[in-house]
Design an enzyme around this catalytic site. Structure first.
Site, mmCIF file in Angstrom:
data_model
loop_
_atom_site.group_PDB
_atom_site.id
_atom_site.type_symbol
_atom_site.label_atom_id
_atom_site.label_comp_id
_atom_site.label_asym_id
_atom_site.label_seq_id
_atom_site.Cartn_x
_atom_site.Cartn_y
_atom_site.Cartn_z
ATOM 1 N N GLU A 395 -8.740 -1.307 0.177
ATOM 2 C CA GLU A 395 -9.105 -2.442 -0.670
ATOM 3 C C GLU A 395 -10.582 -2.352 -1.057
ATOM 4 O OE1 GLU A 395 -6.952 -6.585 -0.664
ATOM 5 O OE2 GLU A 395 -8.642 -6.692 0.719
ATOM 6 N N HIS A 424 6.044 13.911 16.544
ATOM 7 C CA HIS A 424 7.492 14.091 16.471
ATOM 8 C C HIS A 424 8.054 13.530 15.185
ATOM 9 C CE1 HIS A 424 7.560 15.492 20.647
ATOM 10 N NE2 HIS A 424 6.516 14.679 20.749
ATOM 11 N N LYS A 529 -0.591 -11.055 -7.955
ATOM 12 C CA LYS A 529 -0.463 -12.485 -7.618
ATOM 13 C C LYS A 529 -0.140 -13.282 -8.872
ATOM 14 C CE LYS A 529 -3.879 -12.754 -3.899
ATOM 15 N NZ LYS A 529 -5.217 -13.234 -3.583
#
Ligand SMILES: O=P(O)(O)OC[C@H]1O[C@H](O)[C@H](O)[C@@H](O)[C@@H]1O
Length: 614
Positions: A395, A424, A529
């Protein structure tokens, strides 16, 4: 006599004189033994081909265009390790950048830029408007050293807040402040509601530092996923009555947080509990949340400051209150951060860990984010560090424009979970696949608290395996020309966690200066938003139109085209289809007849005529 044991059988836990001696030695200052060095030299990483945005010249200043002096043999590699090893004695922290392939010339070449970045950081600490777009000061460094605050009123605000956090936490833990109707007679749980910077710091700190039996246990609502919220509330069960709900939002208006609060308040009502007696708000003064908490007379309110960004707020009340309630020594965390800040003010780059990190990022990513940062802490309790860093780094650095308004599309991608678990999962690709990353290993020297270790094979503990996995992976990656940084701490404790946070905060800030971007705003977040708000507004219009049609006699069912036309939004037909499919899947009185797989066939009406007050 040591028996030949199967891999899953343990050796006896008898302490021989040798193991006692080893235990004694391990309590001393660590002596670093070099890992078995890799045989192959570091080759300069290939610059990843990138699309150059129109108007920009291609990467002109790629550090990799400079000749490197790769180490070719174990001894010169060892010399490089020793030469570059950074140690901070007060913090028990080491930074090893020897497996990043920069040349000495690179550091010299970057020095004037870095000196300008350090000077700019000095100005920021003095209270300069370091976030020019938003006209704000950037003051998270003052939180751990209030004497640095540019004026006494800010200093007092910081000190007063810290004192009130400690006092409130003590009163909650000692049951001086109690929930009104809990059989426990004290608060036992914290439910923290917040998102982004108002969640990630507290989550990381809780995972890293909460004791096994904290005075209050914490859980988080960090999304507007109703099933996720239900799960948290269900897990609390009757303990809702002894739950302190901390609602965290700097702006005080973030929809996900508001929704979490409304859902939790409903759960309180359903359980016959009075929310205000158990609710705490952490937010900016006079925000919507602050006003709500004041009007509803919640238990407590703590301030967030305008000059602290969400992603650097973990050392404000945002991170400190939940931590203190879990019995974490927050003053030690602040102290660790302040020690790290001191180190990060050094102007000799070699003695400045954040500057070293920032330059390594610049080298590894060509200063344009051409490689990803894979963060691998070899310690379960640091699992959330990479998630925390994801926001802090991405950000802050992921910006379209630089400070001069040029389109640069900067950023560094961060991901990772923990070792050896990730070995793994995806280390295969890191070792052999696409070469688009550099690794940061986080090593913790102390495996377990003293007195708990035992040898599961003769001479080998479980922690030795973890150590071996880290060193093995570091060597294996390096031998295939994959660069890495290693940050080593003595143990995971409040001081080292504070230091790690401060290290990365400053490295991000310095790197942003090196690439000339504003690290402290997030203009790109608004687009999503805003779009979400528009979709919800469209949903309300769709409902109003369906309502009107469904209240007719006979009921009028509408095609998607008809709905879109009546909304005067023909271009939004796909979104209208998605809105209807979502509502229909949730038993929302919407009846969609036809085949959902062929949207044009669908006809929609409301199963009941609802007077929506839209
Ligand atoms: O603390 P709040 O105001 O609720 O904001 C929560 C989050 O919202 C946005 O997504 C911002 O980009 C984040 O930086 C911030 O941390």
């Amino acid at each position: 006599m040591a028996s030949t044991q199967g891999i899953y059988s343990s050796s006896s836990n008898v302490k021989t004189r040798r193991s006692l001696l080893a235990a004694k030695l391990s309590r001393r200052e660590p002596s670093f033994v070099p890992v078995s060095p890799a045989c192959r030299p570091v080759r300069p990483a290939k610059s990843v081909a990138r699309d150059t945005p129109p108007g920009l010249s291609p990467i002109s200043n790629s550090p990799h265009s400079m000749a490197t002096t790769p180490e070719k043999d174990p001894i010169s590699l060892w010399n490089r390790y020793v030469h570059w090893l950074y140690q901070n004695k007060d913090l028990g922290l080491y930074l090893d950048v020897s497996r990043i392939g920069f040349s000495d010339g690179f550091f010299e070449k970057m020095d004037s830029k870095m000196q300008r970045a350090l000077a700019a950081m000095q100005e920021l600490e003095k209270g300069a408007i370091a976030n020019p777009d938003e006209g704000r000061m950037v003051g998270h460094y003052w939180l751990r050293n209030p004497s640095l605050a540019p004026n006494s009123s800010l200093r007092l605000q910081i000190e007063k807040t810290l004192d009130s956090v400690c006092e409130f936490a003590n009163k909650i833990i000692s049951a001086e402040i109690k929930p009104p109707s809990s059989p426990h007679g004290r608060f036992t749980q914290i439910l923290s509601i917040g998102i982004g910077g108002s969640a990630l710091g507290p989550q990381f700190v809780a995972e890293a530092l909460a004791p096994d039996n904290p005075p209050l246990k914490v859980r988080f609502i960090d999304n507007t996923d109703p099933a996720g919220i239900d799960h948290q509330i269900a897990q609390l069960g009757p303990e809702l009555a002894s739950t302190l709900v901390i609602v965290i939002s700097k702006s005080g208006g973030t929809p996900e947080t508001r929704n979490g609060l409304l859902e939790v308040q409903k759960a309180f009502r359903d359980a016959g509990l009075e929310f205000s007696k158990q609710g705490v708000a952490i937010t900016q003064e006079n925000s919507l949340l602050d006003n709500t908490a004041r009007i509803e007379r919640w238990l407590a309110r703590f301030p967030m400051f305008d000059w602290v960004g969400g992603r650097t707020s973990v050392m404000s009340a945002v991170g400190l209150l939940p931590a203190a309630l879990q019995g974490i020594d927050i003053r030690e965390m602040l102290f660790g951060a302040s020690l790290m800040d001191e180190a990060n003010r050094k102007i000799v780059v070699k003695n400045n860990p954040a500057a070293l990190l920032a330059l390594c990022w610049y080298w590894a990513t060509d200063g344009v984010g051409s490689k990803d940062m894979v963060v691998l802490p070899y310690k379960d309790s640091l699992l959330l560090f990479s998630r925390y860093l994801q926001q802090l780094v991405m950000e802050s650095l992921g910006k379209e424009l630089d400070l001069d308004g040029n389109r640069v599309n900067q950023g560094i991608t961060v991901y990772g979970n923990k070792g050896s678990t990730d070995q793994h999962a995806y280390i295969q690709q890191l070792r052999e696949g696409v070469h688009n990353f550099f690794v940061t290993f986080i090593e913790v020297l102390r495996d377990r608290p003293p007195g708990h270790d035992w040898e599961l094979e003769p001479g080998v503990t479980c922690g030795d395996y973890l150590f071996g996995m880290l060193q093995g992976t570091r060597s294996a990656l390096y031998s295939n020309d994959r660069e890495s940084i290693t940050v080593t701490v003595q143990e995971v404790n409040p001081r080292s966690v504070g230091a790690l946070i401060a290290l990365y905060e400053r490295a991000v800030g310095l790197y942003a200066y090196l690439v000339n971007i504003n690290a402290y705003h997030q203009p790109g977040v608004e687009a999503g938003k805003k779009a979400a708000g528009e979709i919800l507004a469209l949903q309300k219009r769709v409902l109003a139109i369906l309502n009107e049609a469904s209240c007719k006699e006979p009921v009028e069912s509408l095609t998607l085209n008809e709905i879109a036309d009546r909304c005067q939004e023909p271009g939004q037909i796909e979104m209208i289809y998605k809105i209807i499919a979502h509502m229909a899947a949730n038993d929302r009185a919407i009846i969609a007849e036809g085949d959902c797989g062929s949207p044009r066939s669908i006809k929609v009406f409301l199963g009941e005529c609802i007077a929506y007050d839209l």
